[in-house]
Design an enzyme around this catalytic site. Structure first.
Site, PDB file in Angstrom:
ATOM      1  N   HIS A   1     -13.408  -0.635  -0.042  1.00  0.00           N
ATOM      2  CA  HIS A   1     -12.695  -1.875   0.252  1.00  0.00           C
ATOM      3  C   HIS A   1     -13.439  -3.014  -0.435  1.00  0.00           C
ATOM      4  CE1 HIS A   1     -10.342  -4.971   2.009  1.00  0.00           C
ATOM      5  NE2 HIS A   1     -11.307  -5.418   2.799  1.00  0.00           N
TER       6      HIS A   1
ATOM      7  N   TYR B   1      -6.121   5.197  -1.522  1.00  0.00           N
ATOM      8  CA  TYR B   1      -7.537   4.881  -1.328  1.00  0.00           C
ATOM      9  C   TYR B   1      -7.827   4.390   0.084  1.00  0.00           C
ATOM     10  CZ  TYR B   1      -7.057  -0.254  -1.510  1.00  0.00           C
ATOM     11  OH  TYR B   1      -6.751  -1.568  -1.239  1.00  0.00           O
TER      12      TYR B   1
ATOM     13  N   CYS C   1      -6.477  -4.380  -2.333  1.00  0.00           N
ATOM     14  CA  CYS C   1      -7.671  -5.154  -1.999  1.00  0.00           C
ATOM     15  C   CYS C   1      -8.393  -5.713  -3.211  1.00  0.00           C
ATOM     16  CB  CYS C   1      -8.613  -4.336  -1.125  1.00  0.00           C
ATOM     17  SG  CYS C   1      -9.491  -2.991  -1.965  1.00  0.00           S
TER      18      CYS C   1
ATOM     19  N   ASP D   1     -12.759 -12.645   3.005  1.00  0.00           N
ATOM     20  CA  ASP D   1     -11.859 -11.547   2.644  1.00  0.00           C
ATOM     21  C   ASP D   1     -10.422 -12.045   2.714  1.00  0.00           C
ATOM     22  OD1 ASP D   1     -10.598  -9.145   2.177  1.00  0.00           O
ATOM     23  OD2 ASP D   1     -11.717  -8.012   3.677  1.00  0.00           O
TER      24      ASP D   1
ATOM     25  N   TRP E   1       0.824  -1.208   0.000  1.00  0.00           N
ATOM     26  CA  TRP E   1       0.000   0.000   0.000  1.00  0.00           C
ATOM     27  C   TRP E   1       0.861   1.261   0.000  1.00  0.00           C
ATOM     28  CZ3 TRP E   1      -1.634  -4.580   1.868  1.00  0.00           C
ATOM     29  CH2 TRP E   1      -2.925  -4.989   1.526  1.00  0.00           C
TER      30      TRP E   1
END
Length: 789
Positions: free
Chosen positions: A441, A624, A382, A464, A347
């Site tokens: 997400h 984001y 993600c 997830d 990230w």
């Protein structure tokens, strides 16, 4: 932090800046349990273990967890019956080293067949019939692919017609060291008694050629099986040789009412099992964007790659028919945070050691590279985790979809409060803010039964693969019942409190004084989970499924859900605050990348006197995940608002201000803070910049096995050079991924690419293209075409 997570520690977790950190704190003292759950042993213990294994090897059988490793010698061609003695079955004395004459004689006697004995000439897996019946023709695999709990047929040619005294059986093996007791070896007998859990029948009997029907159990192990046919004689079994052409793959079966993944809707099965193209929604709730994604679950090598993932996880073969266990294992293995899984999360804005997440066109290349190298692929965020996980699930026959939650709460204190900290002057205190709000997400849902939960909590379940928090010691999440989340029933497994907070958290604005004391001054209860979207069935339209997760904000049912959630330990905010007389909102239209635009700040005064507000507007480029990359605007102004009226302030934002700071990010975050006497006002708005599109055109005859051409064009519309440009093209059933690279693309320069392709699959197919540069991302385009058979 999830309230049902009993093994979460500080050694590996998501930082508030959206990046991962890991401190390897494995205890080295002998006898202590390490943080990875393994016990250390000293030299004496190891010696005792070795002594025990030598004396009692039968107690130390290794549980097979490798499906793809081929064993060409797992069953002998002749196997004597246990109760038969004599020279036909058992030699009188063990063969000595070098006694070749004895060994050759024994082999000859064991395999000899009397004149007229029944033996197998050929085994045909009836590919065309079975692929059509099991809806698996799309798999680009030379072997048969079937779905469990449904009959498949096999044709066997013998040396002569069978008599009532002839008995034969089909044997199906999976993995090394197959065992009937563990379900990794199954026999189906014809003409005699016995057999395993699978059933069989004679479909056709044409003398020396017999077609049999085999039906596995609806909870059978999924994976790659080997097939043998054995004729039972007086002294033992005469078995066919190992033949890889008779291997087949078993999948879950969404068409079978007895399967844990049964989906009753035919259109739903077509979308959630068979569709190999998808749309993943991104951006922010006021300006929803999308990313095209090639799932490619039928492409060559992908099925083996998905089985390899299970092998790499060391999941026991006998447990691979367990729906719950397999979904949880998949959730853990798609990320590499703690188990050498498929994808490495990143990230940051530095992707120099791998592929930027925005460059991937789909899952196929990722899975094939992982399976061939055995090493995690770099990099993912993600939507990449969700896209690859969706391919894994659909490839194995599991109904699944990618879901996007807009304005997703990521709370670090295990409650239903997302705390945003501000300084006394109203400016954001990012150093002390631990919670975050992601613009969006992405996660997955699978459709499955939940016999472990009360009635009504089956159906769609959240899973997830993005590594955020641990669940039972691994970075994974779910399956969590969507229906249970909506009702606030958070006592049920798995990880329901965590998902509930992502869609229901309150946003609490706190002022922090110089002593560190926090005072709430505003609470927003409708800011999180603004919209939850997935692709619609049978079209590329949006399907808003927010109502499946939560009741309308402020409704009686919503109040009951929140009260019930608190009973299960999810703490909410109950601050008693004065009614706000002054409020503000920030308005913005959709903005094209590289263009100037204006924000409209609307102040509302619901009091009885005129208020003068001293305000500040800050603008930042953000990831984001809500993490600030660079602040580019800091604007102070004042405005007076008469009682019971509103006042608009227009603030221009130029491309020269935000452009130099974008990098790979296309999100701008604006925060308005203000003070009017004793009242504070705060408003936030995310603006997503829309990149220019790619233009795609196809030519040729749209028919299977007919050559066609795709032309992609892009003109750089900006005043700056694009650096390190890549252009990737892919289409499931049409074209494998192809990528071209360019050092620079000058302003107003044009790229034109023409690629030939030959369609493999018929129906509505999609080609997508993605352009990625060091200083420009998320440029994409697609074209749909109808391919005739």
């Amino acid at each position: 932090m999830r309230s049902d997570d009993r093994k979460t520690t500080d050694d590996s977790r998501m930082r508030t800046d959206g990046r991962m950190r890991s401190d390897d704190r494995k205890t080295t003292d002998d006898g202590r349990m390490r943080t990875d759950g393994r016990m250390r042993t000293d030299g004496r213990m190891r010696a005792h273990v070795c002594w025990f294994i030598r004396l009692f090897p039968s107690f130390c059988l290794q549980i097979s967890s490798n499906n793809l490793q081929d064993d060409d010698s797992d069953l002998p061609e002749f196997e004597p019956f246990d109760d038969i003695t004599g020279p036909m079955a058992t030699p009188r004395a063990p063969a000595m080293d070098g006694d070749d004459d004895f060994r050759q004689e024994t082999t000859h006697v064991s395999l000899s067949l009397s004149a007229g004995s029944l033996s197998v000439v050929a085994v045909d897996m009836c590919l065309d019939i079975n692929r059509s019946d099991h809806i698996t023709s799309a798999y680009q695999n030379p072997n048969l692919v079937i779905r469990r709990g449904q009959e498949f047929v096999v044709r066997i040619d013998f040396t002569r017609a069978r008599t009532p005294d002839d008995t034969f059986q089909l044997e199906f093996l999976i993995g090394s060291d197959p065992s009937a007791s563990r379900g990794t070896m199954v026999s189906v007998m014809f003409g005699g008694q016995g057999g395993g859990a699978w059933s069989g029948r004679i479909v056709e009997d044409n003398g020396a050629s017999v077609m049999v029907g085999i039906t596995s159990t609806p909870d059978a192990i999924i994976g790659k099986f080997r097939t043998y046919v054995a004729v039972l004689g007086q002294s033992g079994k005469h078995r066919t040789k190992r033949d890889s052409n008779t291997d087949f793959y078993m999948l879950f079966n969404a068409w079978n009412p007895d399967d844990a993944f049964f989906l009753p809707d035919e259109s739903g099965r077509s979308e959630y099992v068979l569709n190999d193209f998808g749309i993943i929604y991104m951006g922010e709730a006021h300006a929803v964007g999308q990313r095209n994604w090639v799932y490619g679950q039928f492409e060559q090598g992908v099925l083996d790659a998905c089985i390899y993932i299970l092998d790499a996880s060391q999941m026991p073969l006998h447990n691979r028919g367990n729906a719950m266990a397999l979904v949880r294992k998949g959730s853990a293995m798609i990320n590499s945070q703690d188990d050498n899984g498929v994808l490495v999360g990143n990230w940051s804005d530095d992707f120099s050691m791998g592929t930027p997440p925005t460059s991937w066109t789909g899952s196929v290349k990722i899975l094939l590279q992982y399976a061939s190298s055995g090493t995690p692929q770099c990099f993912a965020q993600c939507w990449v985790f969700a896209g690859v996980f969706n391919t894994f699930l659909r490839c194995l026959g599991i109904p699944s979809r990618v879901v996007t939650n807009f304005s997703s709460a990521h709370d670090n204190t295990g409650n239903l409060k997302t705390d945003l900290i501000f300084r006394p002057d109203g400016t954001p205190d990012r150093r002390n803010t631990r919670d975050s709000i992601w613009n969006y997400h992405c996660w997955n849902e699978v459709f499955m039964t939940r016999p472990d939960l009360p009635q009504g909590f089956g159906g769609w379940q959240v899973v997830d693969a993005t590594p955020q928090e641990t669940s039972d010691g691994h970075f994974r999440c779910g399956p969590a019942s969507v229906a249970a989340i909506k009702e606030g029933q958070l006592c049920h497994p798995f990880d329901s409190p965590f998902v509930f907070a992502e869609v229901n958290s309150d946003v609490v604005y706190q002022k922090r004084d110089k002593y560190g004391n926090l005072t709430p001054y505003r609470v927003e209860k409708a800011m999180i989970g603004l919209a939850i979207l997935t692709k619609a069935v049978g079209s590329n339209a949006q399907n808003d499924i927010t109502s499946t997760y939560k009741y309308s904000e402020g409704s009686p049912q919503d109040a009951q859900t929140m009260e019930r959630a608190e009973q299960y330990g999810c703490v909410r905010d109950h601050s008693e605050l004065d009614v706000e007389e002054i409020s503000a909102v920030i308005q913005a239209d959709q903005v094209l990348l590289g263009e100037d635009f204006s924000l409209v700040v609307v102040f509302l005064n619901q009091g009885s006197v005129t208020r003068t507000i001293q305000a500040n507007l800050s603008g930042s480029v953000i990831f984001y995940t809500g993490v600030v990359e660079k602040t580019f605007k800091d604007h102070n102004f004042s405005v007076s608002v008469a009682p019971q009226t509103n006042e608009k302030v227009v603030i221009p934002i130029s491309a020269e201000e935000y452009g130099p700071h974008l990098g790979s990010q296309l999100s701008l975050h604006f925060i308005l803070t203000g003070q009017a006497d004793d009242q504070s006002v705060t408003a936030m708005r995310v603006v997503n910049l829309q990149p220019p599109p790619l233009n795609l055109m196809v030519s040729g005859i749209p028919q299977v096995q007919q050559e066609m051409f795709l032309m992609v064009t892009f003109t750089n519309p900006f005043s700056f050079y694009l650096e390190e440009v890549s252009l990737s093209i892919e289409g499931a059933g049409l074209m494998n991924q192809k990528t071209r690279y360019y050092n620079v693309l000058a302003p107003m320069a044009t790229i034109t690419v023409k690629e030939p392709f030959v369609p493999r699959l018929s129906g509505t197919r999609t080609l997508i293209a993605i352009l990625n540069a060091k200083n420009l991302t998320q440029v994409q385009g697609l074209v749909e075409l109808k391919i005739q058979p």
